[in-house]
Design an enzyme around this catalytic site. Structure first.
Site, PDB file in Angstrom:
ATOM      1  N   ASP A  83       0.836  -1.195   0.000  1.00  0.00           N
ATOM      2  CA  ASP A  83       0.000   0.000   0.000  1.00  0.00           C
ATOM      3  C   ASP A  83       0.877   1.255   0.000  1.00  0.00           C
ATOM      4  O   ASP A  83       1.707   1.435   0.889  1.00  0.00           O
ATOM      5  CB  ASP A  83      -0.903  -0.007   1.241  1.00  0.00           C
ATOM      6  CG  ASP A  83      -1.839   1.182   1.287  1.00  0.00           C
ATOM      7  OD1 ASP A  83      -2.998   1.039   0.867  1.00  0.00           O
ATOM      8  OD2 ASP A  83      -1.410   2.258   1.761  1.00  0.00           O
ATOM      9  N   TYR A  88       2.791   9.917  -0.269  1.00  0.00           N
ATOM     10  CA  TYR A  88       3.951   9.331   0.382  1.00  0.00           C
ATOM     11  C   TYR A  88       5.255   9.637  -0.369  1.00  0.00           C
ATOM     12  O   TYR A  88       6.340   9.443   0.178  1.00  0.00           O
ATOM     13  CB  TYR A  88       3.816   7.815   0.508  1.00  0.00           C
ATOM     14  CG  TYR A  88       2.618   7.318   1.278  1.00  0.00           C
ATOM     15  CD1 TYR A  88       1.787   8.189   1.987  1.00  0.00           C
ATOM     16  CD2 TYR A  88       2.301   5.963   1.281  1.00  0.00           C
ATOM     17  CE1 TYR A  88       0.682   7.717   2.677  1.00  0.00           C
ATOM     18  CE2 TYR A  88       1.197   5.482   1.972  1.00  0.00           C
ATOM     19  CZ  TYR A  88       0.389   6.362   2.658  1.00  0.00           C
ATOM     20  OH  TYR A  88      -0.708   5.879   3.335  1.00  0.00           O
ATOM     21  N   LYS A 113      -2.956   5.861  -3.839  1.00  0.00           N
ATOM     22  CA  LYS A 113      -4.053   6.786  -3.523  1.00  0.00           C
ATOM     23  C   LYS A 113      -3.859   8.109  -4.243  1.00  0.00           C
ATOM     24  O   LYS A 113      -2.731   8.631  -4.298  1.00  0.00           O
ATOM     25  CB  LYS A 113      -4.119   7.022  -2.009  1.00  0.00           C
ATOM     26  CG  LYS A 113      -4.182   5.724  -1.198  1.00  0.00           C
ATOM     27  CD  LYS A 113      -4.136   6.014   0.285  1.00  0.00           C
ATOM     28  CE  LYS A 113      -3.787   4.760   1.052  1.00  0.00           C
ATOM     29  NZ  LYS A 113      -2.368   4.382   0.928  1.00  0.00           N
ATOM     30  N   HIS A 146      -7.652   9.708  -1.530  1.00  0.00           N
ATOM     31  CA  HIS A 146      -7.015   9.638  -0.219  1.00  0.00           C
ATOM     32  C   HIS A 146      -7.842  10.278   0.887  1.00  0.00           C
ATOM     33  O   HIS A 146      -7.792   9.854   2.044  1.00  0.00           O
ATOM     34  CB  HIS A 146      -5.633  10.278  -0.276  1.00  0.00           C
ATOM     35  CG  HIS A 146      -4.666   9.725   0.712  1.00  0.00           C
ATOM     36  ND1 HIS A 146      -3.301   9.811   0.573  1.00  0.00           N
ATOM     37  CD2 HIS A 146      -4.855   9.050   1.872  1.00  0.00           C
ATOM     38  CE1 HIS A 146      -2.713   9.233   1.594  1.00  0.00           C
ATOM     39  NE2 HIS A 146      -3.624   8.767   2.402  1.00  0.00           N
TER      40      HIS A 146
END
Length: 333
Positions: A83, A88, A113, A146
């Site tokens: 994931d 990120y 996401k 997200h």
């Protein structure tokens, strides 16, 4: 050394072996353990028939370069579900780690996401293609919006119904084109879900939410399921906040497991898909060693745990620091 006899004379010949001028490090690849293999074989089935492994590895707050060996090692241990997210900033590294593992692409379930700030069709469409390029793959197994709000306005009064529909339309289009095998959301409350279900073409297949012992949004979980969604649990160990809880320590000892294992098993028995994050191979193995059963009585105790988790410094992040705004709901955060 070699001894040789010539005409009754013994010659002793000695070779001197010089150490190599360069030091080489031998690295052992992680081996899938028998104890933790069972969970790696188990899957949930999404509403569109796509199978998703029941346990995933979270990669939040792992740098792009650092995530490469972590993903490679996780896949070596046996994980088949990774994931990540645009936020990120490590999608490239996740893709590189996948290729470095030698595992066939179709044997790994990749989730990413869409950035929380992406609230227009054109921007979302570009970002979807950007994730495909960054990951270095021709399809993504699951892509989520997200957050229903940009992070700066997370859980505040401003709604982004139209922007979420625009982003959702881009996901629907990519899903129809085969770029995405499944689509869903993260951090969406009931009203946010209703907006997509009532006005979109495809209903969300997943809602990924913060869920752990002491903070389990049962109302949202039940509602998501009633609409056909699988609920995933990020930070199932409360971002480490519960690791020194004395009651959980005692209960974990009863089952001869660690607190993290107890918390992950709790999520699984609730029918949630836990996404624990770790950078340690040993912890990867331990987090997957969940082949035990929590009793009904102990599950009741865990489900009733007080919702006053102290996330410490992590409270600076909106998902930990801002409480859910749900009228009539209990145990919300």
């Amino acid at each position: 050394m070699m001894r040789s006899g010539i005409g009754g004379i013994i010659l002793v010949i000695v070779w001197r072996v010089e150490p190599p001028s360069k030091t080489f490090e031998l690295r052992r690849l992680p081996v899938r353990s028998k104890e933790s293999a069972m969970i790696f074989e188990e899957t949930f089935t999404l509403s569109n028939g796509v199978e998703i492994p029941k346990l995933g590895l979270g990669t939040w707050r792992i740098a792009d370069e650092a995530v490469v060996p972590i993903v490679r090692d996780a896949l070596g241990v046996g994980y088949r579900h990774i994931d990540t997210a645009q936020a990120y900033a490590n999608e490239r590294g996740v893709g590189e780690g996948l290729r470095a593992s030698g595992i066939v692409r179709d044997d790994v379930f990749l989730t990413t996401k869409l950035a929380a700030e992406s609230k227009s069709y054109d921007d979302a469409r570009q970002r979807i293609d950007g994730s495909l390029k960054a990951l270095g793959v021709d399809h993504i197994d699951l892509m989520l919006i997200h957050s229903p709000q940009p992070w700066a306005e997370f859980r505040e009064d401003t709604r982004f119904d139209e922007g979420n529909l625009e982003a959702w339309r881009a996901l629907e289009e990519a899903y129809a084109a085969g770029k995405l095998r499944a689509i869903g959301v993260s951090n969406f409350e009931q009203a946010d879900l209703d907006n997509l279900i009532e006005n979109g073409t495809v209903s969300p297949m997943v809602n990924q939410v913060l869920a752990h012992v002491g903070n389990t949004p049962f109302d949202l979980i039940d509602y998501s399921r009633s609409k056909g969604m699988l609920v995933e649990a990020y930070s199932p160990v409360a971002h480490g906040a519960v690791l020194h809880d004395p009651q959980l320590t005692a209960l974990a000892a009863k089952y001869d497991v660690g607190i993290a294992q107890l918390c992950i098993r709790y999520c699984l028995q609730l029918g949630l898909l836990p996404l624990p994050k770790t950078t340690s191979v040993d912890h990867m193995r331990n987090n997957a060693a969940v082949d035990f059963e929590i009793s009904d009585a102990d599950m009741e105790t865990l489900m009733g745990a007080a919702g006053d988790t102290d996330y410490g410094k992590a409270s600076a992040f909106p998902v930990f620091g801002k409480k859910r705004q749900v009228v009539g709901a209990t145990n919300v955060n």
